[in-house]
Design an enzyme around this catalytic site. Structure first.
Site, PDB file in Angstrom:
ATOM      1  CB  SER A 145      -0.551  -0.015   1.346  1.00 14.69           C
ATOM      2  OG  SER A 145      -1.827  -0.632   0.897  1.00 14.69           O
TER       3      SER A 145
ATOM      4  CB  VAL B 105       0.260  -5.981   4.550  1.00 16.76           C
ATOM      5  CG1 VAL B 105      -1.465  -4.407   4.899  1.00 16.76           C
ATOM      6  CG2 VAL B 105       0.074  -6.300   3.174  1.00 16.76           C
TER       7      VAL B 105
END
Length: 304
Positions: free
Chosen positions: A61, A258
């Site tokens: 992300s 993540v």
């Protein structure tokens, strides 16, 4: 500075065992949960690194601010914000609940998965390969690293297990947010998340934003307005549904992923990259959070 970075690592290390790897992407479970690294680049082009700074990991992300910047280069703000909103969602990054219950429906911001998929859907290109080449070229320019590439194993792992993102994509298509082919959009999204970087790459991209669009080599990549928009989203939405707490405790525009990376951008001071794949319950790097909190306090970096 080197002493400060090593202190930050030593403070963070004892907490790494409290988190877990992102096991819903099977390939990410191959990471070493004890890895921890950090890099800071200042305006004088000094690069400071400590810990496992040479370990490569996928950006996940942390790609979202860079993709937003690219989209803002290709379209005016009206187009972008007809697809995504400008507010924190308060929900987990992979939630699609508000797409169902809030009408008219569009993702709350470009940093939740739904918003990032919407942004990926409008990147210009004749086909997927052309779009892939475009985004890789842009990431390379931001990081001043011509060797940045996609980790094919992680990409395949994401594509095979990304059922929730696939569901989000089809909801967006149903709502008219995605105009093109859903599977092609998702493929590009999985590829952007699978771009492989080091903490130095993240720090250099953070520096480009800190300098309002001028990269480490002195080349203007973005205009000031785009850089400010991206940093505003990083400050308000960059740490998933932990963004408010992070703003209070650290106070630096940042974006986590993540894969364990965090990119931070201290306006007109530093670009910072951290890596530690052991995650808290929100999906943020435990080691990264600890290191950035320590460094922010030590160097008085909060923009508040």
């Amino acid at each position: 500075m080197n002493d400060i970075l090593n202190q930050a690592i030593q403070i963070a290390k004892p907490n790494l065992s409290k988190g877990k790897l992102a096991d819903y992407i099977p390939e990410l479970t191959k990471s070493n949960p004890q890895n921890i690294g950090i890099c800071i680049v200042d305006l004088e082009k000094n690069i400071y690194e400590a810990g496992d700074s040479n370990v490569k990991f996928t950006i996940q992300s942390v790609s979202k601010p860079i993709m937003l910047a690219l989209a803002l280069l290709e379209y005016d703000e009206e187009k972008i914000f007809s697809k995504v909103g400008k507010e924190p969602s308060g929900d987990p990054f992979n939630s699609y609940m508000k797409l169902e219950i809030v009408k008219p429906s569009k993702p709350y911001n470009p940093f939740i998965n739904a918003g990032a998929i919407a942004i990926a859907s409008i990147i210009k290109g004749e086909n997927l390969q052309e779009k892939e080449n475009k985004i890789l070229d842009f990431f390379r320019k931001m990081a001043c690293n011509p060797d940045i590439s996609i980790n094919d194993s992680v990409y395949k792992s994401e594509k095979e297990t990304g059922h929730r993102n696939r569901a989000i994509g089809h909801i967006l298509k149903n709502e008219g947010i995605i105009e093109g082919d859903v599977e092609e959009t998702l493929d590009l999204y999985f590829k952007q998340c699978s771009i492989e970087v080091t903490v130095k790459d993240l720090a250099l991209m953070g520096l480009c934003l800190a300098q309002n669009g001028i990269n480490y080599n002195g080349e203007r990549i973005l205009d000031e307005k785009i850089s400010k928009i991206v940093k505003a989203f990083m400050f308000t939405c960059g740490m998933y549904d932990e963004s408010g707490e992070y703003a209070i405790n650290v106070g630096i525009p940042s974006k986590s992923g993540v894969g364990g990376g965090i990119m931070a951008s201290v306006p007109f001071k530093y670009g910072i990259g951290t890596y530690s794949p052991s995650l808290d319950c929100k999906g943020n790097s435990i080691g990264g959070l600890d290191m950035l909190k320590f460094i922010s306090e030590k160097l008085n970096l909060s923009i508040l």
